[in-house]
Scaffold this active site. Sequence first.
Site, PDB file in Angstrom:
ATOM      1  N   ASP A 159       0.836  -1.200   0.000  1.00 40.02           N
ATOM      2  CA  ASP A 159       0.000   0.000   0.000  1.00 40.02           C
ATOM      3  C   ASP A 159       0.877   1.259   0.000  1.00 40.02           C
ATOM      4  O   ASP A 159       0.605   2.234  -0.693  1.00 40.02           O
ATOM      5  CB  ASP A 159      -0.938  -0.034   1.214  1.00 40.02           C
ATOM      6  CG  ASP A 159      -1.694  -1.354   1.271  1.00 40.02           C
ATOM      7  OD1 ASP A 159      -2.320  -1.718   0.262  1.00 40.02           O
ATOM      8  OD2 ASP A 159      -1.625  -2.049   2.305  1.00 40.02           O
ATOM      9  N   HIS A 187      -4.919  -3.421   6.412  1.00 38.92           N
ATOM     10  CA  HIS A 187      -4.769  -3.621   4.960  1.00 38.92           C
ATOM     11  C   HIS A 187      -6.160  -3.957   4.408  1.00 38.92           C
ATOM     12  O   HIS A 187      -6.511  -5.119   4.207  1.00 38.92           O
ATOM     13  CB  HIS A 187      -3.778  -4.747   4.674  1.00 38.92           C
ATOM     14  CG  HIS A 187      -3.749  -5.122   3.219  1.00 38.92           C
ATOM     15  ND1 HIS A 187      -3.278  -4.273   2.249  1.00 38.92           N
ATOM     16  CD2 HIS A 187      -4.177  -6.231   2.569  1.00 38.92           C
ATOM     17  CE1 HIS A 187      -3.406  -4.858   1.067  1.00 38.92           C
ATOM     18  NE2 HIS A 187      -3.960  -6.040   1.231  1.00 38.92           N
TER      19      HIS A 187
HETATM   20  P1  NAX Z   1      -2.870 -18.101  -4.669  1.00 38.57           P
HETATM   21  O1  NAX Z   1      -4.229 -18.683  -4.440  1.00 38.57           O
HETATM   22  O2  NAX Z   1      -2.334 -17.977  -6.040  1.00 38.57           O
HETATM   23  O3  NAX Z   1      -1.784 -18.909  -3.829  1.00 38.57           O
HETATM   24  C1  NAX Z   1      -1.989 -19.251  -2.503  1.00 38.57           C
HETATM   25  C2  NAX Z   1      -1.239 -20.536  -2.273  1.00 38.57           C
HETATM   26  O4  NAX Z   1      -1.297 -20.799  -0.888  1.00 38.57           O
HETATM   27  C3  NAX Z   1      -1.844 -21.744  -2.995  1.00 38.57           C
HETATM   28  O5  NAX Z   1      -0.838 -22.361  -3.782  1.00 38.57           O
HETATM   29  C4  NAX Z   1      -2.354 -22.627  -1.872  1.00 38.57           C
HETATM   30  O6  NAX Z   1      -2.192 -24.012  -2.172  1.00 38.57           O
HETATM   31  C5  NAX Z   1      -1.438 -22.197  -0.733  1.00 38.57           C
HETATM   32  N1  NAX Z   1      -1.989 -22.410   0.604  1.00 38.57           N
HETATM   33  C6  NAX Z   1      -3.259 -22.199   1.048  1.00 38.57           C
HETATM   34  N2  NAX Z   1      -3.362 -22.530   2.333  1.00 38.57           N
HETATM   35  C7  NAX Z   1      -2.138 -22.948   2.723  1.00 38.57           C
HETATM   36  C8  NAX Z   1      -1.629 -23.443   3.932  1.00 38.57           C
HETATM   37  N3  NAX Z   1      -2.413 -23.590   5.013  1.00 38.57           N
HETATM   38  N4  NAX Z   1      -0.326 -23.783   3.987  1.00 38.57           N
HETATM   39  C9  NAX Z   1       0.473 -23.650   2.916  1.00 38.57           C
HETATM   40  N5  NAX Z   1       0.044 -23.206   1.733  1.00 38.57           N
HETATM   41  C10 NAX Z   1      -1.259 -22.858   1.632  1.00 38.57           C
HETATM   42  O7  NAX Z   1      -2.932 -16.680  -3.930  1.00 38.57           O
HETATM   43  P2  NAX Z   1      -1.890 -15.467  -4.066  1.00 38.57           P
HETATM   44  O8  NAX Z   1      -2.305 -14.589  -5.189  1.00 38.57           O
HETATM   45  O9  NAX Z   1      -0.511 -15.978  -4.050  1.00 38.57           O
HETATM   46  O10 NAX Z   1      -2.211 -14.650  -2.730  1.00 38.57           O
HETATM   47  C11 NAX Z   1      -1.867 -15.149  -1.463  1.00 38.57           C
HETATM   48  C12 NAX Z   1      -2.469 -14.294  -0.376  1.00 38.57           C
HETATM   49  O11 NAX Z   1      -1.928 -12.981  -0.427  1.00 38.57           O
HETATM   50  C13 NAX Z   1      -3.990 -14.130  -0.468  1.00 38.57           C
HETATM   51  O12 NAX Z   1      -4.551 -14.300   0.830  1.00 38.57           O
HETATM   52  C14 NAX Z   1      -4.145 -12.700  -0.918  1.00 38.57           C
HETATM   53  O13 NAX Z   1      -5.382 -12.134  -0.524  1.00 38.57           O
HETATM   54  C15 NAX Z   1      -2.983 -12.046  -0.208  1.00 38.57           C
HETATM   55  N6  NAX Z   1      -2.544 -10.731  -0.664  1.00 38.57           N
HETATM   56  C16 NAX Z   1      -2.115  -9.842   0.259  1.00 38.57           C
HETATM   57  C17 NAX Z   1      -1.649  -8.584  -0.074  1.00 38.57           C
HETATM   58  C18 NAX Z   1      -1.174  -7.631   0.967  1.00 38.57           C
HETATM   59  O14 NAX Z   1      -0.828  -6.499   0.608  1.00 38.57           O
HETATM   60  N7  NAX Z   1      -1.112  -7.979   2.233  1.00 38.57           N
HETATM   61  C19 NAX Z   1      -1.636  -8.130  -1.479  1.00 38.57           C
HETATM   62  C20 NAX Z   1      -1.673  -9.266  -2.466  1.00 38.57           C
HETATM   63  C21 NAX Z   1      -2.579 -10.414  -2.093  1.00 38.57           C
HETATM   64  O15 NAX Z   1      -3.903 -10.081  -2.430  1.00 38.57           O
END
Ligand code: NAX
Length: 330
Positions: A159, A187
């Site tokens: 952000d 966030h």
């Molecule tokens: P993806 O769905 O592409 O990847 C997430 C990965 O996490 C998947 O491969 C899944 O198998 C794995 N996963 C889920 N639960 C798990 C667990 N308990 N242990 C290990 N692995 C696990 O999502 P992606 O685009 O990479 O985003 C990841 C997270 O970042 C989401 O929650 C998203 O909302 C968050 N974000 C946070 C941001 C921030 O500024 N704080 C910005 C970007 C993003 O939106």
Amino acid sequence: MKKPIRVAITGAAGNIGYSLAFPIASGAMLGPDQPVILQLVELPMAMNALSGVAMELDDCAYPLLHGIEIADNAAQGFKDADVVMLVGAKPRGPGQTRADLIRDNGPIFTGQGDAIDQNAAQDVKVIVVGNPCNTNALIAASRCKRTPRAHYTAMTRLDQNRAVGQIAKKLGVAPAAVRDVFIWGNHSDTMVPDFSLGYVAAAGEKKPVASAVDAAWLAGDFDKTVRTRGKAIIDARGKSSAASAAFAAIDHIHDWFLGTGDNTVVSMAVPSDGSYGIPEGLIYSFPCRITGPWKYEIVQGLTIDAATQARIDNSTKELLAEREAVKDLL
Ligand code: NAX
């Protein structure tokens, strides 16, 4: 040769994970002479994809990458980790509210909090990226008995970077010229981008952001763009931000470890110590300065105008409601 730093990443085969592992292995996060060992963690069903990521990392032959370990569970994945990056989380499903998402993700972060506390290095540093990141970090931090609670942080650096990027673009200067703009709060769209300390250093001059940029734009388009950028990217790309999120996570850890070089302000969501009246323990984005390797301080003594204070209070209210929704997990 320095001792390798162990970096664990959850969700390592996901969108952000794929953008994160490679620059870390190349030295972008911990420095150009700091060896790393990557501990990549995924859900059992994503282990095949994760093995592909590990193959590609091998194929890069990074000189600083001293090992790649993969795991389908947090206890193994976090063993002796010096840095844990909690990226994996359940995405928001169709029709799900933010409150549903918080409830769905909560148990993941109790388990991962326990796994960190029981398995990682004692002075482990944690960044939570998976949303809702502030409250997920609160849940993980609530499990710590052995590891320091102050080391559990959540990411609002994306952000901040978005805010800096918007101002730099508006003024036609390089982003590096825009300093000390930061984010308060959650966030979420209640976050408060704050440019009151911000300045622009360009062409031998140093000007406050407030006098360098049009006030109506700052209060209007700028503020809205920063707060709603995540959705705008999903609308445009059909996928959420990945590379920018990965690089912001790298900035967060890089600066926490190595400093900013000029003591500039960085946004980090950290456990509140009561500064600015924010309830103690909430994981809240504050303006911070890095005072040494792995040491941050919340910037004190800022004067906050009434309109900004009302918005800070609103973000606090949202985080208190999130905390209430998961109180049985804390
Ligand atoms: P993806 O769905 O592409 O990847 C997430 C990965 O996490 C998947 O491969 C899944 O198998 C794995 N996963 C889920 N639960 C798990 C667990 N308990 N242990 C290990 N692995 C696990 O999502 P992606 O685009 O990479 O985003 C990841 C997270 O970042 C989401 O929650 C998203 O909302 C968050 N974000 C946070 C941001 C921030 O500024 N704080 C910005 C970007 C993003 O939106």
